[in-house]
Design a protein around this motif. Sequence first.
Motif, mmCIF file in Angstrom:
data_model
loop_
_atom_site.group_PDB
_atom_site.id
_atom_site.type_symbol
_atom_site.label_atom_id
_atom_site.label_comp_id
_atom_site.label_asym_id
_atom_site.label_seq_id
_atom_site.Cartn_x
_atom_site.Cartn_y
_atom_site.Cartn_z
ATOM 1 N N ILE A 42 -0.667 -0.495 -4.643
ATOM 2 C CA ILE A 42 0.099 -0.557 -3.637
ATOM 3 C C ILE A 42 -0.478 -1.153 -2.469
ATOM 4 N N GLU A 43 -1.610 -0.381 -2.097
ATOM 5 C CA GLU A 43 -2.043 -0.698 -0.589
ATOM 6 C C GLU A 43 -3.336 -1.488 -0.643
ATOM 7 N N GLY A 44 -3.789 -1.771 -1.765
ATOM 8 C CA GLY A 44 -5.316 -2.475 -1.895
ATOM 9 C C GLY A 44 -6.521 -1.549 -1.648
ATOM 10 N N LYS A 45 -7.485 -2.066 -2.056
ATOM 11 C CA LYS A 45 -9.044 -1.401 -1.868
ATOM 12 C C LYS A 45 -9.638 -1.991 -0.793
ATOM 13 N N LEU B 69 0.058 -1.662 8.234
ATOM 14 C CA LEU B 69 0.838 -2.478 7.195
ATOM 15 C C LEU B 69 0.305 -2.702 6.071
ATOM 16 N N SER B 70 0.466 -2.406 4.757
ATOM 17 C CA SER B 70 -0.030 -2.863 3.449
ATOM 18 C C SER B 70 1.026 -4.339 3.459
ATOM 19 N N PHE B 71 0.383 -5.209 2.371
ATOM 20 C CA PHE B 71 1.425 -6.143 2.078
ATOM 21 C C PHE B 71 2.635 -5.909 1.612
ATOM 22 N N PHE B 72 2.828 -4.618 0.911
ATOM 23 C CA PHE B 72 3.979 -4.216 0.198
ATOM 24 C C PHE B 72 4.951 -3.813 1.491
ATOM 25 N N GLU B 73 4.376 -2.954 2.437
ATOM 26 C CA GLU B 73 5.097 -2.548 3.731
ATOM 27 C C GLU B 73 5.545 -3.699 4.650
ATOM 28 N N ALA C 147 14.203 0.577 2.766
ATOM 29 C CA ALA C 147 13.273 1.777 3.667
ATOM 30 C C ALA C 147 13.122 2.720 2.603
ATOM 31 N N ALA C 148 13.767 3.027 1.522
ATOM 32 C CA ALA C 148 13.664 4.331 0.386
ATOM 33 C C ALA C 148 12.444 3.486 -0.355
ATOM 34 N N ILE C 149 12.331 2.392 -0.831
ATOM 35 C CA ILE C 149 11.363 2.133 -1.649
ATOM 36 C C ILE C 149 9.776 2.426 -1.058
ATOM 37 N N PRO C 150 9.500 1.962 0.034
ATOM 38 C CA PRO C 150 7.931 2.205 0.502
ATOM 39 C C PRO C 150 7.958 3.658 0.812
ATOM 40 N N PHE C 151 9.062 4.566 1.047
ATOM 41 C CA PHE C 151 8.924 5.918 1.456
ATOM 42 C C PHE C 151 8.315 6.663 0.012
ATOM 43 N N PHE C 152 9.428 6.472 -1.094
ATOM 44 C CA PHE C 152 8.753 6.960 -2.111
ATOM 45 C C PHE C 152 7.907 6.722 -2.900
#
Length: 286
Positions: free
Chosen positions: A90-93, A33-37, A70-75
């Motif tokens: 989105i996911e970080g480095k 999981l990223s912060f966004f997810e 659910a659609a937001i993280p999918f797209f």
Amino acid sequence: MPEWLDIAVRSAIFVVVLFFITKWLGKKQLSELSFFEYVTGMSIGSIGAEVATGLERNIFHGIIGIVIFAAIPFFSGLISLKSKGFRNFIEGKATVFIKDGKIMEDNLKKERYTTDELLELLRRKDVFQVSDVEFAVLEATGDLSVMLKKENQPLTAKDINLKVASIKEPQTIIMDGTIMDEPLATIGRSRAWLQTELEKLGVTIENVFLGQVNSYGELTIDLFDDKLQVAPPQERPLILSTLKKCQADLELFALGTESKDAKQMYRLNSEKLQEAIDKVTPILKG
């Protein structure tokens, strides 16, 4: 409909909806999981719980909210596949914590990690001394990847130029006392072969909790009764013992014969067999 039954029906519906949405989002939603997810997952769960228990709300409004979250993280995931910059945002480095054996203090401060926390992460990787580390990086998921210095890395067969046989994944052919025909057929074995191997071990299929066949064709089992002991496979040690006996016999024949031609033949074949034994010993002892 009674209130308790309405809540039960709503809860059952949302369990099914959340299950299919989670399957749609993929395994990453569970393991990395990223912060966004993470925020999205919490929101989806909150919406589901609210609509399941909030009888005054329209159930379809809750489903719409969940689908949108659910659609937001999918797209976003689809865009991340095409854009590295968006993916990094989105996911970080990953952040380098140790480079060339030296701790990068500025990067520790940037990620708000203390020295104690770095040492804790290293201990989780079975590293207790920073000087043993060549390179360490904090992944976007929060896990620390560590590369030890060359002299501290475990010795491998490649390091000593030792040739080893490739190993395939074991096949589970017995599970909960039931024979699994598909993996049994995958390794080219039959139920008759399995029954023979179980008879060698002195057990019946009903007593076997788990049975696997390794890449050497050996059967290993775990019994329901943990107090019972099962002998490990002996095929490879027996083959090695037989080869050594044959080699020793050839040497005895060479010493016992008076014929020069026979003596030379026995000695030559003894040397060839010894070379073969040296090559297969790591495999047959493994």
